[in-house]
Write an enzyme that holds these catalytic residues in place. Structure first.
Site, short mmCIF file in Angstrom:
data_model
loop_
_atom_site.label_atom_id
_atom_site.label_comp_id
_atom_site.label_asym_id
_atom_site.label_seq_id
_atom_site.Cartn_x
_atom_site.Cartn_y
_atom_site.Cartn_z
N LYS A 268 15.11 -3.34 -16.07
CA LYS A 268 15.63 -1.98 -16.04
C LYS A 268 16.99 -1.91 -16.73
CE LYS A 268 13.57 -0.57 -11.62
NZ LYS A 268 12.77 0.56 -12.10
N ARG A 342 2.85 -1.18 -7.31
CA ARG A 342 1.40 -1.03 -7.17
C ARG A 342 0.71 -2.38 -7.04
NH1 ARG A 342 1.34 2.38 -12.62
NH2 ARG A 342 3.38 2.90 -11.75
N1 BES Z 1 10.90 1.17 -7.82
C1 BES Z 1 10.55 1.82 -9.02
C2 BES Z 1 10.42 3.33 -8.85
C3 BES Z 1 11.70 4.08 -8.52
C4 BES Z 1 12.47 4.62 -9.54
C5 BES Z 1 12.07 4.27 -7.21
C6 BES Z 1 13.63 5.32 -9.21
C7 BES Z 1 13.23 4.94 -6.90
C8 BES Z 1 14.00 5.49 -7.90
C9 BES Z 1 9.20 1.31 -9.53
O1 BES Z 1 8.95 -0.03 -9.25
C10 BES Z 1 9.21 1.44 -11.02
O2 BES Z 1 10.01 0.81 -11.64
N2 BES Z 1 8.30 2.26 -11.54
C11 BES Z 1 8.20 2.45 -12.94
C12 BES Z 1 6.74 2.44 -13.31
C13 BES Z 1 6.49 2.42 -14.79
C14 BES Z 1 6.98 1.12 -15.39
C15 BES Z 1 5.00 2.59 -15.02
C16 BES Z 1 8.83 3.80 -13.26
O3 BES Z 1 8.68 4.74 -12.48
O4 BES Z 1 9.51 3.89 -14.27
MN MN Z 2 9.77 -1.32 -10.71
#
Ligand code: BES
Ligand code: MN
Ligand code: ZN
Length: 487
Positions: A268, A342
């Site tokens: 990230k 997931r």
């Molecule tokens: N934990 C994150 C989702 C999240 C984002 C929670 C902001 C709280 C605040 C999750 O694991 C994630 O990174 N999801 C990705 C999925 C994508 C790579 C398909 C996302 O939402 O960007």
């Molecule tokens: Mn994630």
């Protein structure tokens, strides 16, 4: 723990640090000589959620907090009336207003005298008053003691024993979530979370089983293991079981427990990454829900699964294009290691779906798309139609904002893989629902609801209503309310 008492009259005669009352357009909701004049003199506002703090005019209170409210809206059951940033949702309004009344005033002793009509109103207000007094524990400081005494002025004829118990149990469960989520991820990693869960159920009629990495491998939980590969802190699965003797129904609760989500190899951006210590909120929520259910003695069996892992980009980390095998045998091509939630949830859902469960509910900070689609304050609910609607209805009853979303099957097309049964990342459009259809592959057509709490469970900004800064504890009240409706 806070001592809770109820009175039916003479609030003005109680010696207290803080008296919280409503302030309507035509004056305060309690009659105290001189209070109305004092409020007018400082131009107290009656719009919903505004707070004016006065000296204890005409009472034995040290301070009085006047919390703006509209008398005719307190008992409506409207769903989407927004006023001053506070959603008016049935009894939930009392939780928000009470928290506004107590927040930041450092009272050890509080008297609540709003306009409550029934037990639910009082319970919500009591919870709110306690939440408003919550402070984040600072490392190195002594543990902050909670409110010593809470006295609530209630109409006659309500069951004070139940109200006191529910306020204590529900507020402390919400604070359990907050304490866990607000802890830093070097302090709270999967194995330590598992130990915490064991301690949290001590003395309660709940059995616990902890699966370490060896056991997870034996049991074929390839998702939970793969996500944890890049971390030196091993993955865990905690299984809790609450089984009251005469219960006829069994439900399964599943929580996402990523103790830190760096994204892994699909790392990230640095900005805001610190908030990813909250990626275990789902696990904290279902743990706290199970504890609350056991203490309240709900007559429903609950199997709870905490899917715990740390998502880090270490040398052994999984890589985009890896293929893993999940519990139950499905293969997944990992396109994006940041879509890790997931993967851990898929294993846990599969485990639950193998059992004779009547319903499965999972709670996860699953997607950024949830925040884009529904905003910071409203959770997304997906799943089988009946379960999804039951959860949304249950949320409205306790004043938590949840909204249903569909799981259109065409979205599954974007999760096609050449080398595996399914890919873990697909189209960006409708990302919250894409994650939902991925999870759906693991529930074996059982009645199921998936709650994406990415936005509403964690508050990066300033407190609002009953929501503190940091973890908000949201969705636990909904789960308890729903479980109770089955009992
Ligand atoms: N934990 C994150 C989702 C999240 C984002 C929670 C902001 C709280 C605040 C999750 O694991 C994630 O990174 N999801 C990705 C999925 C994508 C790579 C398909 C996302 O939402 O960007
Ligand atoms: Mn994630
Ligand atoms: Zn995550």
């Amino acid at each position: 723990m806070t001592d809770i008492e109820f009175i039916c009259e003479s609030v003005a005669d109680i010696e207290t640090d803080l008296l919280v009352t409503y302030y309507f357009e035509n004056g305060p909701s309690i009659e105290v000589p001189g209070l109305n004049e004092a409020a007018k003199a400082v131009d107290a506002k009656s719009c919903t959620g505004a707070r004016t703090v006065l000296p204890g005019t005409g009472t034995k209170a040290r301070k009085i907090a006047l919390v703006g409210a509209k008398a005719d809206e307190l008992h409506s059951r409207r769903n989407s009336d927004f006023s001053n940033g506070i959603e008016l949702e049935g009894t939930g309004i009392h939780r928000h207003l009470a928290a506004i009344g107590t927040r930041g005033l450092e009272a050890k002793n509080v008297v609540l005298a709003g306009k409550y009509e029934n037990e639910d109103d009082v319970i919500q207000a009591g919870i709110g008053a306690l939440l408003g007094c919550y402070t984040i524990q600072k490392y190195g400081d002594e543990k902050v003691t909670p409110l010593d005494q809470l006295t609530i002025c209630v109409p006659q004829g309500l069951n004070t024993h139940t109200m006191a118990k529910r306020i204590k149990v529900l507020a402390s469960s919400m604070m359990m979530i907050m304490d866990l989520v607000n802890r830093s991820p070097n302090d709270l990693y999967p194995a330590k979370f598992a130990t915490y869960a064991q301690q949290a159920i001590a003395g309660l009629p709940i059995e616990a089983e902890i699966w370490d990495e060896n056991k997870l491998a034996e049991e074929g939980c390839g998702g939970i293991l793969a996500v944890g590969l890049g971390s030196d802190r091993g993955s865990r699965l905690v299984k809790l079981s609450y089984a009251p003797q005469n219960a006829s129904k069994k439900i399964s609760l599943i929580g996402k427990g990523i103790t830190f989500d760096s994204g892994g190899i699909s790392i990230k951006p640095a900005k805001g990454m610190e908030a990813m210590k909250s990626d275990m909120t789902g696990a904290a929520t279902v743990l706290a829900t199970t504890v609350a259910a056991a203490v309240l003695g709900l007559n429903v069996k609950i199997d709870t699964y905490l899917a715990l892992a740390e998502n880090m980009p270490g040398g052994r980390a999984q890589r985009p294009s890896d293929v893993i095998t999940m519990r139950g045998g499905k293969t997944v091509e990992v396109i994006n290691t940041d879509a890790e939630g997931r993967l851990v949830m898929g294993d846990a859902l599969a485990l639950a779906a193998e059992t004779d469960t009547d319903a499965i509910v999972d709670v996860a900070t699953l997607t950024g798309a949830q925040i884009v689609g529904l905003g910071e304050r409203t959770a997304g609910v997906m799943g089988t139609a009946n379960m999804r609607d039951a959860i949304v209805a249950s949320a409205a009853q306790v004043g938590e904002a949840m909204w249903s979303a569909p799981l259109p099957s065409y979205l599954l097309d974007s999760l096609k893989s050449d080398v595996a049964d399914i890919a873990n990342s697909g189209t960006r459009a409708g990302g919250m629902m894409v994650a939902g259809v991925f999870l759906q592959e693991f529930v074996a057509d059982k009645p199921w609801a998936h709650i994406d709490i990415a936005g509403p469970s964690y508050n990066d900004g300033s407190p609002w209503g009953a929501n503190n800064k940091g973890a908000t504890g949201m969705s636990m009240l909904t789960l308890v309310n729903w479980a109770e409706s089955l009992a």
